[in-house]
Write an enzyme that holds these catalytic residues in place. Structure first.
Site, PDB file in Angstrom:
ATOM      1  N   ASP A 178       0.835  -1.202   0.000  1.00 24.89           N
ATOM      2  CA  ASP A 178       0.000   0.000   0.000  1.00 24.89           C
ATOM      3  C   ASP A 178       0.870   1.253   0.000  1.00 24.89           C
ATOM      4  O   ASP A 178       2.095   1.182   0.009  1.00 24.89           O
ATOM      5  CB  ASP A 178      -0.984  -0.009   1.175  1.00 24.89           C
ATOM      6  CG  ASP A 178      -0.291  -0.106   2.523  1.00 24.89           C
ATOM      7  OD1 ASP A 178       0.708   0.621   2.720  1.00 24.89           O
ATOM      8  OD2 ASP A 178      -0.750  -0.888   3.371  1.00 24.89           O
ATOM      9  N   LYS A 193      -4.133   2.709  -0.315  1.00 25.69           N
ATOM     10  CA  LYS A 193      -5.357   3.078   0.384  1.00 25.69           C
ATOM     11  C   LYS A 193      -5.082   4.282   1.282  1.00 25.69           C
ATOM     12  O   LYS A 193      -3.985   4.468   1.773  1.00 25.69           O
ATOM     13  CB  LYS A 193      -5.861   1.930   1.263  1.00 25.69           C
ATOM     14  CG  LYS A 193      -6.066   0.633   0.541  1.00 25.69           C
ATOM     15  CD  LYS A 193      -6.821  -0.355   1.396  1.00 25.69           C
ATOM     16  CE  LYS A 193      -6.137  -0.600   2.713  1.00 25.69           C
ATOM     17  NZ  LYS A 193      -6.849  -1.597   3.532  1.00 25.69           N
TER      18      LYS A 193
END
Length: 457
Positions: free
Chosen positions: A248, A270
């Protein structure tokens, strides 16, 4: 190539060290570990040599260098602090065609000592040809971090299984795939390290019985808060062994540069309020790649079990019967506070610390009454968009308006920035900061001016 790298079998062979000081002691320790029959010749000896001699591990010859001691030797080391004596040792060894190392004088030596990574029976030697011992040492330290301490036990156990592998798997390709599975199996390595014979046997039988194209596994790895130096050794080893890394946006570029070069990389960035890839889709990516037989690393910023949704991802794998393991990471609260000069606990100011999410599910509510209590430190993850609400609620439930607060942006990285003030300013301060950022609330923040070390470097 200036030197031929070789590994010498010295067990029960006569070797000589000339010198009785600290340097000679380090060389003697290596030769004893190699099983050499060792004689040490010197005017004086440090105490460790006497200990070894009393235990029958070596022979001491006190006095000036006696070149006749070389007559039965296979190898010699000159380790005195006298260049003239060292040269005499080298010349005497050369005339007898005996390899001789001269400490700190590679030009006078017929062999040099490398930096060694010992995972016996696996040995790795690193040398700069005597031109830069410090560089060789730094490279050795880097390799040390890549090779697990228990790798030698795994290699030794592999030797015991060679005949069985050759008998069970007909082709070289099948044997290669088996050994690839074998050497990256963390459960086997851990069981060997713990001398758990029952677990070793069970894991071994499972490796032999399952198809070579069996389902892979997922390793959940915490990448830490940003600084690549805070990645754990085990985390580094896992990303070096991965077939595919699912990561991420909180994983820094410096850490991604440590990933095995030919591993596939899947970005599932995210952030609060926006999901580049929905969580359910991430779960399915992990499941799908593992079912292809791949070694999947799910790389997450911080620690995967602290507001990292690691538990949710593993539940999916658990339901599907996919093997998994977890490598913890340094969580953002610990890393960011340390790099900001803010101790999370302190005898005078905070007897406890609370890690709190500022990003709740719809309809969720925090226990503001307990959060507003004295003598504790609060650390809010993903709380930037809720800073004004956090300020309002804490004051409403009794926290003092002048409570120190700090917001840490890009913590532990070279881009780290810290803004601080008091609770009544929290909403305003949040406007000056961009995500990723952490909010710290508590009297310990007042110690920052005194303990701030990172921004001064």
């Amino acid at each position: 190539m200036d030197h031929l790298p070789i590994f010498c079998q010295l067990r029960d062979r006569d070797c000589l060290i000339v010198g009785g000081g600290d340097v000679a002691e380090r060389k003697a320790r290596l030769l004893l570990e190699a099983g050499a029959r060792l004689t040490v010749n010197a005017l004086t000896f440090i105490p460790q040599f006497t200990v070894w001699a009393n235990e029958g591990m070596l022979t001491l010859v006190e006095g000036p260098f006696d070149e006749t001691l070389l007559d039965s030797c296979w190898l010699a080391i000159a380790a005195t602090d006298d260049d003239t004596v060292n040269q005499r040792v080298s010349d005497a060894a050369e005339s007898r065609r005996i390899f001789c190392n001269v400490v700190d004088a590679p030009k006078a030596a017929s062999f040099i000592m490398p930096s060694i990574i010992d995972r016996s029976p696996l040995m790795v030697a690193v040398s700069s040809g005597g031109t830069s011992p410090v560089l060789a040492r730094l490279l050795r330290e880097k390799l040390e971090s890549l090779l697990p301490q228990h790798l030698g036990q795994v290699a030794r156990y592999a030797g015991q299984l060679r005949a069985r592998v050759k008998k069970q798997f007909a082709t070289m390709g099948e044997r290669r795939r088996f050994w690839e599975k074998f050497f990256v199996n963390d459960r086997l390595a851990q069981s060997l390290a713990n001398a758990d014979e029952k677990a070793v046997n069970a894991t071994t039988e499972r490796l032999f019985s399952e198809p070579l194209d069996h389902r892979g596994e997922v390793v959940l790895v915490g990448a830490g808060p940003g600084d690549a130096g805070l990645l754990t050794l085990k985390g580094l080893q896992q990303i070096q062994q991965a077939d595919i890394v699912v990561y991420d946006r909180l994983v820094s570029d410096d850490i991604m540069n440590l990933v095995r070069r030919d591993a596939d990389r899947v970005f599932v960035g995210k952030r609060a309020g926006y999901h580049c890839v929905p969580q359910e889709e991430i779960n399915q990516i992990l499941l799908r790649e593992a079912q292809k037989g791949k070694r999947v690393v799910r790389l997450k910023g911080g620690d995967p079990f602290i507001f990292g949704r690691g538990g949710e991802e593993l539940e999916t794998l658990c339901h599907a019967g996919i093997p998994f393991s977890v490598v913890p990471g340094i969580t953002a609260a610990s890393g960011c506070s340390a790099y900001s000069g803010i101790p999370l606990t302190h005898r005078d100011y905070a007897q406890s610390v609370r890690l709190v999410t500022g990003h709740l599910k719809t309809g969720g509510e925090l226990d503001w009454e307990n959060l507003a209590a004295e003598k504790q430190t609060l650390v809010f993850y993903m709380g930037l968009n809720q800073a004004a609400t956090i300020q309002e609620k804490l004051i409403a439930f009794g926290m003092q308006a002048d409570m120190p607060v700090a917001l840490v942006e890009n913590g532990t990285s070279v881009k780290q920035r810290v803004v601080h003030g008091v609770l009544t300013q929290l909403g305003e301060l949040a406007q000056q900061v961009e995500s990723p950022a952490l909010i710290i609330v508590g009297r310990v923040v007042g110690l920052r001016d005194k303990l701030n070390w990172f921004s001064n470097h």
